[in-house]
Design a protein around this motif. Structure first.
Motif, PDB file in Angstrom:
ATOM      1  N   LEU A   1      46.225  50.005  40.178  1.00 39.31           N
ATOM      2  CA  LEU A   1      46.417  50.583  41.509  1.00 39.31           C
ATOM      3  C   LEU A   1      46.027  49.576  42.579  1.00 39.31           C
ATOM      4  CD1 LEU A   1      44.834  54.134  41.141  1.00 39.31           C
ATOM      5  CD2 LEU A   1      47.239  53.507  41.008  1.00 39.31           C
ATOM      6  N   VAL A   2      46.806  49.547  43.627  1.00 34.96           N
ATOM      7  CA  VAL A   2      46.494  48.703  44.770  1.00 34.96           C
ATOM      8  C   VAL A   2      46.521  49.583  46.012  1.00 34.96           C
ATOM      9  CG1 VAL A   2      47.239  46.744  46.174  1.00 34.96           C
ATOM     10  CG2 VAL A   2      47.476  46.649  43.684  1.00 34.96           C
ATOM     11  N   THR A   3      45.457  49.513  46.778  1.00 35.16           N
ATOM     12  CA  THR A   3      45.367  50.255  48.027  1.00 35.16           C
ATOM     13  C   THR A   3      46.001  49.426  49.125  1.00 35.16           C
ATOM     14  OG1 THR A   3      43.315  51.264  47.290  1.00 35.16           O
ATOM     15  CG2 THR A   3      43.781  51.362  49.637  1.00 35.16           C
ATOM     16  N   MET A   4      46.798  50.065  49.923  1.00 38.97           N
ATOM     17  CA  MET A   4      47.435  49.377  51.034  1.00 38.97           C
ATOM     18  C   MET A   4      46.391  49.153  52.134  1.00 38.97           C
ATOM     19  SD  MET A   4      50.163  49.077  49.503  1.00 38.97           S
ATOM     20  CE  MET A   4      51.124  48.210  50.694  1.00 38.97           C
ATOM     21  N   PRO A   5      46.618  48.187  53.042  1.00 42.59           N
ATOM     22  CA  PRO A   5      45.630  47.893  54.085  1.00 42.59           C
ATOM     23  C   PRO A   5      45.241  49.115  54.912  1.00 42.59           C
ATOM     24  CG  PRO A   5      47.344  46.228  54.057  1.00 42.59           C
ATOM     25  CD  PRO A   5      47.770  47.300  53.090  1.00 42.59           C
ATOM     26  N   ASP A   6      46.201  49.984  55.178  1.00 45.73           N
ATOM     27  CA  ASP A   6      45.924  51.215  55.903  1.00 45.73           C
ATOM     28  C   ASP A   6      45.618  52.299  54.869  1.00 45.73           C
ATOM     29  OD1 ASP A   6      45.984  53.637  57.241  1.00 45.73           O
ATOM     30  OD2 ASP A   6      47.740  53.136  58.434  1.00 45.73           O
ATOM     31  N   GLU A   7      44.408  52.770  54.830  1.00 46.44           N
ATOM     32  CA  GLU A   7      43.974  53.764  53.836  1.00 46.44           C
ATOM     33  C   GLU A   7      44.824  55.030  53.843  1.00 46.44           C
ATOM     34  OE1 GLU A   7      41.590  53.833  51.399  1.00 46.44           O
ATOM     35  OE2 GLU A   7      41.101  51.738  51.730  1.00 46.44           O
ATOM     36  N   GLN A   8      45.524  55.284  54.942  1.00 45.40           N
ATOM     37  CA  GLN A   8      46.364  56.482  55.022  1.00 45.40           C
ATOM     38  C   GLN A   8      47.652  56.321  54.206  1.00 45.40           C
ATOM     39  OE1 GLN A   8      45.088  59.242  56.452  1.00 45.40           O
ATOM     40  NE2 GLN A   8      43.327  57.887  56.633  1.00 45.40           N
ATOM     41  N   LEU A   9      48.007  55.090  53.893  1.00 47.14           N
ATOM     42  CA  LEU A   9      49.207  54.845  53.098  1.00 47.14           C
ATOM     43  C   LEU A   9      48.908  55.127  51.627  1.00 47.14           C
ATOM     44  CD1 LEU A   9      50.394  51.533  54.759  1.00 47.14           C
ATOM     45  CD2 LEU A   9      51.368  53.816  55.073  1.00 47.14           C
ATOM     46  N   PRO A  10      49.931  55.459  50.855  1.00 53.78           N
ATOM     47  CA  PRO A  10      49.688  55.737  49.433  1.00 53.78           C
ATOM     48  C   PRO A  10      49.356  54.471  48.656  1.00 53.78           C
ATOM     49  CG  PRO A  10      52.032  55.801  49.922  1.00 53.78           C
ATOM     50  CD  PRO A  10      51.328  55.621  51.232  1.00 53.78           C
ATOM     51  N   ARG A  11      48.745  54.658  47.514  1.00 55.84           N
ATOM     52  CA  ARG A  11      48.478  53.533  46.611  1.00 55.84           C
ATOM     53  C   ARG A  11      49.756  53.203  45.844  1.00 55.84           C
ATOM     54  NH1 ARG A  11      43.610  55.971  47.095  1.00 55.84           N
ATOM     55  NH2 ARG A  11      41.827  54.582  47.268  1.00 55.84           N
ATOM     56  N   VAL A  12      49.833  51.952  45.400  1.00 58.46           N
ATOM     57  CA  VAL A  12      50.969  51.527  44.590  1.00 58.46           C
ATOM     58  C   VAL A  12      50.466  51.009  43.249  1.00 58.46           C
ATOM     59  CG1 VAL A  12      52.449  50.990  46.567  1.00 58.46           C
ATOM     60  CG2 VAL A  12      51.026  49.189  45.581  1.00 58.46           C
ATOM     61  N   ASN A  13      51.349  51.026  42.273  1.00 60.60           N
ATOM     62  CA  ASN A  13      51.065  50.440  40.968  1.00 60.60           C
ATOM     63  C   ASN A  13      51.756  49.082  40.945  1.00 60.60           C
ATOM     64  OD1 ASN A  13      50.435  49.920  38.334  1.00 60.60           O
ATOM     65  ND2 ASN A  13      51.800  51.447  37.475  1.00 60.60           N
ATOM     66  N   ARG A  14      50.986  48.033  40.630  1.00 58.21           N
ATOM     67  CA  ARG A  14      51.534  46.675  40.584  1.00 58.21           C
ATOM     68  C   ARG A  14      51.208  46.046  39.243  1.00 58.21           C
ATOM     69  NH1 ARG A  14      50.859  42.868  45.563  1.00 58.21           N
ATOM     70  NH2 ARG A  14      52.685  41.987  44.584  1.00 58.21           N
ATOM     71  N   THR A  15      52.072  45.135  38.834  1.00 60.30           N
ATOM     72  CA  THR A  15      51.892  44.419  37.579  1.00 60.30           C
ATOM     73  C   THR A  15      51.783  42.928  37.876  1.00 60.30           C
ATOM     74  OG1 THR A  15      53.158  46.085  36.379  1.00 60.30           O
ATOM     75  CG2 THR A  15      52.894  43.943  35.302  1.00 60.30           C
ATOM     76  N   LEU A  16      50.774  42.307  37.294  1.00 61.44           N
ATOM     77  CA  LEU A  16      50.528  40.875  37.475  1.00 61.44           C
ATOM     78  C   LEU A  16      50.612  40.179  36.123  1.00 61.44           C
ATOM     79  CD1 LEU A  16      49.486  38.525  39.369  1.00 61.44           C
ATOM     80  CD2 LEU A  16      47.209  39.105  38.521  1.00 61.44           C
ATOM     81  N   CYS A  17      51.280  39.040  36.095  1.00 60.34           N
ATOM     82  CA  CYS A  17      51.293  38.185  34.911  1.00 60.34           C
ATOM     83  C   CYS A  17      50.517  36.919  35.236  1.00 60.34           C
ATOM     84  CB  CYS A  17      52.719  37.821  34.509  1.00 60.34           C
ATOM     85  SG  CYS A  17      52.800  36.687  33.092  1.00 60.34           S
ATOM     86  N   SER A  18      49.622  36.547  34.326  1.00 56.41           N
ATOM     87  CA  SER A  18      48.850  35.321  34.441  1.00 56.41           C
ATOM     88  C   SER A  18      49.223  34.426  33.254  1.00 56.41           C
ATOM     89  CB  SER A  18      47.357  35.663  34.389  1.00 56.41           C
ATOM     90  OG  SER A  18      46.581  34.498  34.312  1.00 56.41           O
ATOM     91  N   ILE A  19      49.552  33.187  33.536  1.00 57.17           N
ATOM     92  CA  ILE A  19      49.841  32.201  32.491  1.00 57.17           C
ATOM     93  C   ILE A  19      48.701  31.199  32.490  1.00 57.17           C
ATOM     94  CG2 ILE A  19      51.386  30.358  31.703  1.00 57.17           C
ATOM     95  CD1 ILE A  19      53.664  31.818  33.158  1.00 57.17           C
ATOM     96  N   PHE A  20      48.230  30.847  31.291  1.00 58.97           N
ATOM     97  CA  PHE A  20      47.166  29.850  31.158  1.00 58.97           C
ATOM     98  C   PHE A  20      47.663  28.745  30.246  1.00 58.97           C
ATOM     99  CE2 PHE A  20      42.977  28.547  29.219  1.00 58.97           C
ATOM    100  CZ  PHE A  20      42.491  27.928  30.362  1.00 58.97           C
ATOM    101  N   ASP A  21      47.555  27.494  30.704  1.00 62.46           N
ATOM    102  CA  ASP A  21      48.004  26.349  29.908  1.00 62.46           C
ATOM    103  C   ASP A  21      46.837  25.573  29.297  1.00 62.46           C
ATOM    104  OD1 ASP A  21      46.896  24.944  32.027  1.00 62.46           O
ATOM    105  OD2 ASP A  21      48.782  24.006  32.645  1.00 62.46           O
ATOM    106  N   GLY A  22      45.659  26.176  29.311  1.00 62.47           N
ATOM    107  CA  GLY A  22      44.473  25.512  28.795  1.00 62.47           C
ATOM    108  C   GLY A  22      43.647  24.855  29.889  1.00 62.47           C
ATOM    109  N   LYS A  23      44.249  24.695  31.065  1.00 62.77           N
ATOM    110  CA  LYS A  23      43.547  24.074  32.184  1.00 62.77           C
ATOM    111  C   LYS A  23      43.646  24.896  33.459  1.00 62.77           C
ATOM    112  CE  LYS A  23      44.507  19.497  30.402  1.00 62.77           C
ATOM    113  NZ  LYS A  23      45.472  18.434  30.420  1.00 62.77           N
TER     114      LYS A  23
END
Length: 181
Positions: free
Chosen positions: A78-100
């Motif tokens: 869940l991500v809260t929008m800057p204005d608390e009156q706005l609804p929350r959204v569901n977001r997906t993040l991908c992280s890639i790691f190459d060892g460094k």
């Protein structure tokens, strides 16, 4: 070439398996999903927890396989929008790691019904449990399916697999920008 995915989820492994060949011409590629710890709550409630979880998944997956080329960690929350009156959204993040270094990409986001987000926050449960309890789905494990909750909301026009794939695409953009320097 060995690629690790910091998840045993067939949906997340499939997303990496389908997207990766669009960017690289790997001859012998082995993609393996691993059950590693994210260190994040089971339902991340903000961008910091989502980043923390995705980064830990990619690092822990990388460090779990010998000769790993790079690894992927995928986390939604869940991500809260800057204005608390706005609804929350569901977001997906991908992280890639190459060892460094870590590379990141956000997938699409969708608005979560206020009743769902309030239940998640009030009772400290995950999205699957909340949408099931409120009757928005009949599947108590909807988030483990290719369709996911977004698939039910869109009648299959956009699926969880689509959202995960879009985050993988965007993380690969970050990765490719760094190697072109």
């Amino acid at each position: 070439m060995i690629i690790a995915v910091g998840s045993p989820s067939p949906v997340e492994v499939k997303a990496v398996r389908e997207v990766l060949p669009m960017y690289f011409d790997f001859k012998d590629i082995f993609i393996r999903g691993l059950d590693v710890s994210s260190g994040a709550p089971s339902q991340p409630r903000n961008q910091r927890e989502i980043y923390f979880g995705a980064d830990n998944l990619s690092r822990n997956a990388f460090n779990s396989i010998e000769n790993c080329y790079f690894s992927f960690g995928i986390e939604s929350g869940l991500v809260t929008m800057p204005d608390e009156q706005l609804p929350r959204v569901n977001r997906t993040l991908c992280s890639i790691f190459d060892g460094k270094k870590l590379y990141h990409g956000w997938g699409g986001a969708f608005v979560i019904d206020r009743r769902v987000s309030e239940l998640i926050l009030r009772e400290n449960i995950d999205l699957d449990a909340a949408v099931f309890r409120l009757g928005f789905t009949r599947n108590p494990h909807i988030g483990k399916t290719e369709q996911g909750y977004i698939g039910e909301l869109t009648n299959g026009l956009i699926t969880r697999l689509d959202l995960v794939k879009s985050s993988v695409h965007m993380a690969l953009v970050d990765y490719r920008m760094s190697i072109k320097k």
